[in-house]
Design a protein around this motif. Structure first.
Motif, PDB file in Angstrom:
ATOM      1  N   UNK A 114      89.170 -25.691  36.522  1.00  0.00           N
ATOM      2  CA  UNK A 114      89.165 -27.060  37.012  1.00  0.00           C
ATOM      3  C   UNK A 114      89.288 -28.079  35.880  1.00  0.00           C
ATOM      4  N   UNK A 115      89.283 -27.629  34.637  1.00  0.00           N
ATOM      5  CA  UNK A 115      89.305 -28.533  33.499  1.00  0.00           C
ATOM      6  C   UNK A 115      90.620 -28.380  32.739  1.00  0.00           C
ATOM      7  N   UNK A 116      91.469 -29.380  32.901  1.00  0.00           N
ATOM      8  CA  UNK A 116      92.784 -29.330  32.271  1.00  0.00           C
ATOM      9  C   UNK A 116      92.680 -29.338  30.748  1.00  0.00           C
ATOM     10  N   UNK A 117      91.623 -29.929  30.223  1.00  0.00           N
ATOM     11  CA  UNK A 117      91.487 -30.076  28.772  1.00  0.00           C
ATOM     12  C   UNK A 117      90.562 -29.032  28.166  1.00  0.00           C
ATOM     13  N   UNK A 118      90.344 -27.910  28.860  1.00  0.00           N
ATOM     14  CA  UNK A 118      89.367 -26.946  28.374  1.00  0.00           C
ATOM     15  C   UNK A 118      89.715 -26.423  26.986  1.00  0.00           C
ATOM     16  N   UNK A 119      91.008 -26.189  26.703  1.00  0.00           N
ATOM     17  CA  UNK A 119      91.392 -25.696  25.382  1.00  0.00           C
ATOM     18  C   UNK A 119      91.045 -26.666  24.281  1.00  0.00           C
ATOM     19  N   UNK A 120      91.315 -27.961  24.526  1.00  0.00           N
ATOM     20  CA  UNK A 120      90.980 -28.978  23.525  1.00  0.00           C
ATOM     21  C   UNK A 120      89.480 -29.100  23.341  1.00  0.00           C
ATOM     22  N   UNK A 121      88.745 -28.990  24.447  1.00  0.00           N
ATOM     23  CA  UNK A 121      87.285 -29.081  24.379  1.00  0.00           C
ATOM     24  C   UNK A 121      86.705 -27.945  23.536  1.00  0.00           C
TER      25      UNK A 121
END
Length: 436
Positions: free
Chosen positions: A198-205
């Motif tokens: 559900x988190x599009x930015x998980x890789x950046x996070x």
């Protein structure tokens, strides 16, 4: 030879998941292969582990699984450089009565595998007392070895110095200290973390967390503290029987709580899995011989599920000739109706008479041991199934024949028996393994 560590803490909410993901990604940036596991019945964290490492993560559970099953699952880390087992709750937190190979505590996994523990300590509102807590955890149980600690949410350099001095006096290594850093906090929901998909930015996070950890934690010293580990092939794998040869599996944000080891075991036994999305108004594959609806967050999508006529009619048609099973949220969707948190009643599939409500939240949490009164897909009457229940719904009506006699981990009989009507069955617990 892989190096193994357990990441744990004195309690939930201290930062175990963030540290695990950050260490995994930071070591991966250094060219190491990292394998993660999750101790305990958590179906969300393994997806975050996979996002951080690029390798599938599975749960290991001492209450529900025997030693051979745990060894079988952990052996997938044989080709890794580093293996991390993320704990649940506090290090020694489990149930009062022993299960198959332990109480479900993270400490069971640490002792069984012989891996030292890295403790995440949050010293907010304290200083030297943090060292007393760490020393108590170190000395509480023989066979569980403490490697060192990482301090999280340190208020100031002076605060860090006080805690470090006390830990040094107690003979406990400090691998690093993390100042407060809200940008790497992972979003939460009432059943835990918001799911990775559900988190599009998980890789950046995770990249940001890895960068932050690399600045404040000595990655080399942490790695040196890990135990060299030579996994031994298990004589027997996990005791999991697929519910059919060709399984139609509901899979989308409303139906995503399924243990990875279950799907792997089904495939390893020769089963084929075809997924469909109830939220996209898809019906189960007509060529499948069984349909399985896992848990998730149907209460967040109840209006859409109720409006998706193709899904509901297709599911009903499927159940006329073949078995359908639902776990927790999937069980609720098989029922007659679901009332959401705003008090709005939504019609569900109607294959069972179950009615549930989130208007008055009540937490149901804990291990479950069920003895089946009727068959369910993959299991005959009399089978003893081990699972875990975690939801906030209230039963309004449960009129169908009970599927099982269900006990909690203390042996007490509970009211959430599951249901059976025709070819439809459902349980509030998520299946982990069957007793051998």
């Amino acid at each position: 030879m892989p190096a193994g560590l357990v990441i744990s803490a004195p309690a939930s909410g201290v930062g175990k998941t963030t540290l695990t993901l950050a260490l995994a990604r930071a070591w991966r940036h250094r060219g190491l292969n990292v394998q993660c596991f999750k101790s305990g019945p958590d179906y969300i964290d393994p997806a975050f582990h996979a996002a951080a490492t690029g390798r599938a993560s599975v749960n290991v559970d001492s209450w529900a699984m025997d030693r051979a099953g745990i060894a079988h699952l952990v052996s997938r880390g044989a080709d890794a450089d580093v293996v991390l087992a993320e704990g649940s709750m506090g290090l020694f937190d489990g149930v009062a009565a022993r299960g198959v190979s332990g109480t479900g505590a993270t400490a069971d996994i640490a002792e069984l595998l012989g891996w030292p523990v890295v403790l995440v300590i949050d010293p907010s509102g304290q200083a030297q007392t943090a060292a007393a807590i760490a020393a108590g955890l170190r000395d509480y149980r023989a066979g569980v070895r403490l490697a060192g600690v990482v301090l999280n949410r340190v208020a100031s350099p002076r605060h860090e110095d006080l805690v470090r001095r006390a830990l040094n006096d107690a003979g406990i290594a400090v691998f690093g200290a993390l100042p407060r850093h809200a940008e790497i906090s992972l979003p939460k929901r009432h059943l835990g973390l918001v799911q990775a998909e559900e988190q599009a930015e998980i890789g950046k996070l995770i990249d940001e967390a890895a960068r932050f950890i690399a600045e404040h934690v000595d990655l080399d010293v942490v790695l040196q503290s890990a135990a060299k580990w030579s996994p031994q092939p298990a004589a027997n794998g996990l005791n999991v029987t697929p519910p059919g040869q060709r399984i139609a599996l509901a899979r989308d944000p409303a139906f995503s709580f399924v243990y990875p080891h279950m799907l792997e075991a089904w495939r390893a036994a020769g089963a084929e899995i075809s997924t469909f999305s109830p939220l996209a108004d898809e019906a189960p594959d007509a060529s499948a011989d069984v349909c399985w609806l896992p848990g998730g967050y149907p209460e967040l999508h109840a209006g859409k599920i109720a409006a998706n006529a193709r899904f509901r009619s297709g599911l009903r048609a499927f159940a006329e000739t073949r078995p359908v099973h639902g776990e927790c949220g999937g069980y609720m969707v098989l029922g007659a109706a679901l009332t959401d948190a705003d008090g709005v009643r939504h019609e569900m599939a109607g294959l069972l008479g179950l009615e549930t409500s989130f208007a008055k939240r009540r937490m149901h949490l804990g291990y479950r041991l069920a003895t089946l009164a009727s068959p369910m897909p993959g299991h005959q009457a009399g089978a003893r199934l081990r699972g875990h229940e975690f939801h906030y719904s209230t039963i309004v009506a449960q009129p169908d024949a009970p599927l099982a006699v269900v006990h909690d981990a203390t042996g007490a009989v509970i009211a959430e028996t599951g249901s059976q009507r025709g070819r439809a069955t459902g349980t509030f617990f998520h299946l982990i393994a069957e007793d051998r």
